[in-house]
Design a protein around this motif. Structure first.
Motif: not given
Length: 69
Positions: A13-29
């Motif tokens: 589907r061309g996206f993912g999630f990063v474990e950030g400092d405060r929460r998980d954050i979405f990113f798109h390809h």
């Protein structure tokens, strides 16, 4: 610039999630720079900027973090 580990990739589907400092954050390809989305793997460290997407915060200008040893 924030950094975080890739927590989950949804390659078909061309996206993912990063474990950030405060929460998980979405990113798109389409926000990945310097490397193909297909080359990314869960657990890699990314650098990114935080922008606003249609459903809330999202990572923009996403690139692999430079690892120093």
């Amino acid at each position: 610039m924030p950094q975080g580990r890739i927590k989950k990739l949804v390659a078909d589907r061309g996206f993912g999630f990063v474990e950030g400092d405060r929460r998980d954050i979405f990113f798109h390809h389409s926000d990945v720079e310097g490397v193909s989305f297909d080359e990314l793997q869960e657990g890699q460290v990314l650098e990114y900027e935080v922008g606003q997407g249609p459903k809330g915060p999202r990572a923009t200008n996403v690139r692999l973090a430079v690892q120093t040893t």
